[in-house]
Design a protein around this motif. Sequence first.
Motif, PDB file in Angstrom:
ATOM      1  N   GLU A  97       0.843  -1.196   0.000  1.00 24.89           N
ATOM      2  CA  GLU A  97       0.000   0.000   0.000  1.00 24.89           C
ATOM      3  C   GLU A  97       0.882   1.252   0.000  1.00 24.89           C
ATOM      4  O   GLU A  97       0.596   2.225  -0.696  1.00 24.89           O
ATOM      5  N   TYR A  98       1.948   1.217   0.764  1.00 25.60           N
ATOM      6  CA  TYR A  98       2.899   2.333   0.829  1.00 25.60           C
ATOM      7  C   TYR A  98       3.501   2.587  -0.547  1.00 25.60           C
ATOM      8  O   TYR A  98       3.620   3.730  -0.986  1.00 25.60           O
ATOM      9  N   THR A 115      -0.953   5.931   4.447  1.00 19.57           N
ATOM     10  CA  THR A 115      -0.944   4.466   4.390  1.00 19.57           C
ATOM     11  C   THR A 115      -1.475   3.893   5.691  1.00 19.57           C
ATOM     12  O   THR A 115      -2.241   2.929   5.687  1.00 19.57           O
TER      13      THR A 115
END
Length: 156
Positions: A97-98, A115
């Motif tokens: 996700e980051y 995030t």
Amino acid sequence: MAQSRLEKIGTIFMRVQNLVKGGVLKKDELPIWYAVYEAFPPKYEPRFDRPGSIAPLSNIYYTEDLIRAKFYKDFPGLTNPALSSNEPTKCQQFIEEYRKLEKEGIPENEIYDKTREIFSSKLETDRERTTSTRFEEVKPARKQKRAINILDLMKE
């Protein structure tokens, strides 16, 4: 036999070599590493009494290490429950996700916070989903009414 089994007397290569000379090992029974070692011998013989390297070891840090450190600081209860599982760990999901947010061009000082917010909301929905499915799956067992007469039991 193999002369001595002490690691202080000769190297493993010398011992295997002596086994071949003595006829204990045949050429086709040699370990894979033997041919490589014979073709490319080390510069210095690997002996037990040779002093080790005194070069200082440098720390290796990856960019994900800093993200992981922050992640486990913010989410200390999320450990890896099953190492044999094929699905990615929570930390790996967080890093993915980051990376997505990083590719979108979000400023670096805001990426982690965003995030964390996204991941926290995903965790909440996962928890709600798992608790609701747990309660749906558990169904109370039906009690069957049996027509038993006590007088019938006493007759026997």
